[in-house]
Write an enzyme that holds these catalytic residues in place. Sequence first.
Site, PDB file in Angstrom:
ATOM      1  N   LYS A   1       0.824  -1.210   0.000  1.00 32.13           N
ATOM      2  CA  LYS A   1       0.000   0.000   0.000  1.00 32.13           C
ATOM      3  C   LYS A   1       0.867   1.274   0.000  1.00 32.13           C
ATOM      4  O   LYS A   1       2.075   1.215   0.291  1.00 32.13           O
ATOM      5  CB  LYS A   1      -0.941  -0.037   1.201  1.00 32.13           C
ATOM      6  CG  LYS A   1      -1.976  -1.178   1.127  1.00 32.13           C
ATOM      7  CD  LYS A   1      -2.968  -1.102   2.283  1.00 32.13           C
ATOM      8  CE  LYS A   1      -4.020  -2.203   2.171  1.00 32.13           C
ATOM      9  NZ  LYS A   1      -5.049  -2.078   3.256  1.00 32.13           N
TER      10      LYS A   1
ATOM     11  N   TYR B   1     -12.326  -1.893  -4.109  1.00 30.10           N
ATOM     12  CA  TYR B   1     -12.852  -1.983  -2.741  1.00 30.10           C
ATOM     13  C   TYR B   1     -14.376  -1.883  -2.687  1.00 30.10           C
ATOM     14  O   TYR B   1     -14.929  -1.582  -1.632  1.00 30.10           O
ATOM     15  CB  TYR B   1     -12.200  -0.923  -1.857  1.00 30.10           C
ATOM     16  CG  TYR B   1     -10.818  -1.336  -1.373  1.00 30.10           C
ATOM     17  CD1 TYR B   1     -10.657  -2.406  -0.492  1.00 30.10           C
ATOM     18  CD2 TYR B   1      -9.676  -0.664  -1.796  1.00 30.10           C
ATOM     19  CE1 TYR B   1      -9.395  -2.790  -0.046  1.00 30.10           C
ATOM     20  CE2 TYR B   1      -8.409  -1.038  -1.351  1.00 30.10           C
ATOM     21  CZ  TYR B   1      -8.290  -2.105  -0.467  1.00 30.10           C
ATOM     22  OH  TYR B   1      -7.044  -2.488  -0.013  1.00 30.10           O
TER      23      TYR B   1
ATOM     24  N   ASN C   1      -2.135   0.215   6.690  1.00 30.44           N
ATOM     25  CA  ASN C   1      -1.605  -1.028   7.257  1.00 30.44           C
ATOM     26  C   ASN C   1      -0.701  -1.818   6.294  1.00 30.44           C
ATOM     27  O   ASN C   1      -0.655  -3.036   6.347  1.00 30.44           O
ATOM     28  CB  ASN C   1      -2.749  -1.878   7.813  1.00 30.44           C
ATOM     29  CG  ASN C   1      -3.768  -2.238   6.757  1.00 30.44           C
ATOM     30  OD1 ASN C   1      -3.633  -1.839   5.606  1.00 30.44           O
ATOM     31  ND2 ASN C   1      -4.778  -2.988   7.131  1.00 30.44           N
TER      32      ASN C   1
ATOM     33  N   HIS D   1      -2.252  -5.278   1.435  1.00 26.23           N
ATOM     34  CA  HIS D   1      -3.561  -5.906   1.220  1.00 26.23           C
ATOM     35  C   HIS D   1      -3.354  -7.403   1.057  1.00 26.23           C
ATOM     36  O   HIS D   1      -2.329  -7.839   0.552  1.00 26.23           O
ATOM     37  CB  HIS D   1      -4.210  -5.349  -0.062  1.00 26.23           C
ATOM     38  CG  HIS D   1      -5.393  -6.159  -0.509  1.00 26.23           C
ATOM     39  ND1 HIS D   1      -6.634  -6.002   0.056  1.00 26.23           N
ATOM     40  CD2 HIS D   1      -5.509  -7.168  -1.414  1.00 26.23           C
ATOM     41  CE1 HIS D   1      -7.475  -6.877  -0.512  1.00 26.23           C
ATOM     42  NE2 HIS D   1      -6.808  -7.593  -1.404  1.00 26.23           N
TER      43      HIS D   1
ATOM     44  N   GLU E   1      -9.066 -11.074  -7.721  1.00 28.78           N
ATOM     45  CA  GLU E   1      -8.206  -9.905  -7.499  1.00 28.78           C
ATOM     46  C   GLU E   1      -6.922  -9.962  -8.339  1.00 28.78           C
ATOM     47  O   GLU E   1      -6.452  -8.924  -8.816  1.00 28.78           O
ATOM     48  CB  GLU E   1      -7.875  -9.774  -6.006  1.00 28.78           C
ATOM     49  CG  GLU E   1      -9.108  -9.375  -5.192  1.00 28.78           C
ATOM     50  CD  GLU E   1      -8.848  -9.234  -3.703  1.00 28.78           C
ATOM     51  OE1 GLU E   1      -9.792  -8.883  -2.981  1.00 28.78           O
ATOM     52  OE2 GLU E   1      -7.700  -9.475  -3.254  1.00 28.78           O
TER      53      GLU E   1
HETATM   54  P1  ADP Z   1      -8.079  -6.681   5.614  1.00 26.83           P
HETATM   55  O1  ADP Z   1      -7.268  -5.758   4.731  1.00 26.83           O
HETATM   56  O2  ADP Z   1      -7.272  -7.194   6.779  1.00 26.83           O
HETATM   57  O3  ADP Z   1      -8.743  -7.785   4.834  1.00 26.83           O
HETATM   58  P2  ADP Z   1     -10.701  -5.382   5.745  1.00 26.83           P
HETATM   59  O4  ADP Z   1     -11.042  -6.175   4.519  1.00 26.83           O
HETATM   60  O5  ADP Z   1     -11.623  -5.472   6.906  1.00 26.83           O
HETATM   61  O6  ADP Z   1      -9.228  -5.788   6.280  1.00 26.83           O
HETATM   62  O7  ADP Z   1     -10.549  -3.850   5.382  1.00 26.83           O
HETATM   63  C1  ADP Z   1      -9.934  -3.449   4.180  1.00 26.83           C
HETATM   64  C2  ADP Z   1      -8.990  -2.288   4.479  1.00 26.83           C
HETATM   65  O8  ADP Z   1      -9.764  -1.178   4.905  1.00 26.83           O
HETATM   66  C3  ADP Z   1      -7.996  -2.525   5.616  1.00 26.83           C
HETATM   67  O9  ADP Z   1      -6.850  -3.235   5.210  1.00 26.83           O
HETATM   68  C4  ADP Z   1      -7.682  -1.105   6.019  1.00 26.83           C
HETATM   69  O10 ADP Z   1      -6.744  -0.479   5.129  1.00 26.83           O
HETATM   70  C5  ADP Z   1      -9.028  -0.424   5.875  1.00 26.83           C
HETATM   71  N1  ADP Z   1      -9.788  -0.425   7.130  1.00 26.83           N
HETATM   72  C6  ADP Z   1     -10.365  -1.499   7.746  1.00 26.83           C
HETATM   73  N2  ADP Z   1     -10.985  -1.140   8.871  1.00 26.83           N
HETATM   74  C7  ADP Z   1     -10.820   0.199   8.997  1.00 26.83           C
HETATM   75  C8  ADP Z   1     -11.249   1.171   9.945  1.00 26.83           C
HETATM   76  N3  ADP Z   1     -11.966   0.837  11.003  1.00 26.83           N
HETATM   77  N4  ADP Z   1     -10.882   2.455   9.726  1.00 26.83           N
HETATM   78  C9  ADP Z   1     -10.160   2.814   8.639  1.00 26.83           C
HETATM   79  N5  ADP Z   1      -9.732   1.953   7.706  1.00 26.83           N
HETATM   80  C10 ADP Z   1     -10.046   0.661   7.871  1.00 26.83           C
HETATM   81 MG    MG Z   2     -10.248  -7.751   3.429  1.00 29.82          MG
END
Ligand code: ADP
Ligand code: MG
Length: 138
Positions: free
Chosen positions: A10, A50, A113, A116, A127
């Site tokens: 990212k 997304y 974070n 992805h 994807e």
């Molecule tokens: P993951 O990437 O671990 O699969 P999710 O699919 O739940 O997590 O969420 C997609 C992405 O959205 C996360 O990797 C993160 O960048 C962002 N995200 C998730 N939860 C939050 C939140 N509460 N606030 C802001 N950004 C978030």
């Molecule tokens: Mg996810």
Amino acid sequence: MLQRTLCIVKPDAVKKNVQGSIIQKISDAGFKILGMKMIKLSETMGEKFYEVHKERPFYGELVSFMISGPVVVVALEKENAVTDYRTLIGATDPAEAAEGTIRKMFADSKAENAVHGSDSEENGKIEVSFFFAESELA
Ligand code: ADP
Ligand code: MG
């Protein structure tokens, strides 16, 4: 079962110039890199990628972040790639991610974070093909 999964390094991680370290960790964990490219996502691509999160309160923030700078998209293949890659990256929130995981090492927050990862075998395939034509994969 040989599976595909998609890694996106990212914008936060690319800004910190840790994409090389992240990709090395993924290679060391036994993933085969089928394809890799650095790109800057358009708003349309970010929104489409997304789309499943469209109704979530952080959708707008997530799309803005993902298009804020270049990313590195990496198509990966391995036995049980989806689960093994998610174990390697750790929990969504780096504060909850296990020691030694990519998010624990490189992520700043739940939003920014570092990486992805696909969440199912089916989405791994979808994807990978979102970013790569079959002819681009080794
Ligand atoms: P993951 O990437 O671990 O699969 P999710 O699919 O739940 O997590 O969420 C997609 C992405 O959205 C996360 O990797 C993160 O960048 C962002 N995200 C998730 N939860 C939050 C939140 N509460 N606030 C802001 N950004 C978030
Ligand atoms: Mg996810």
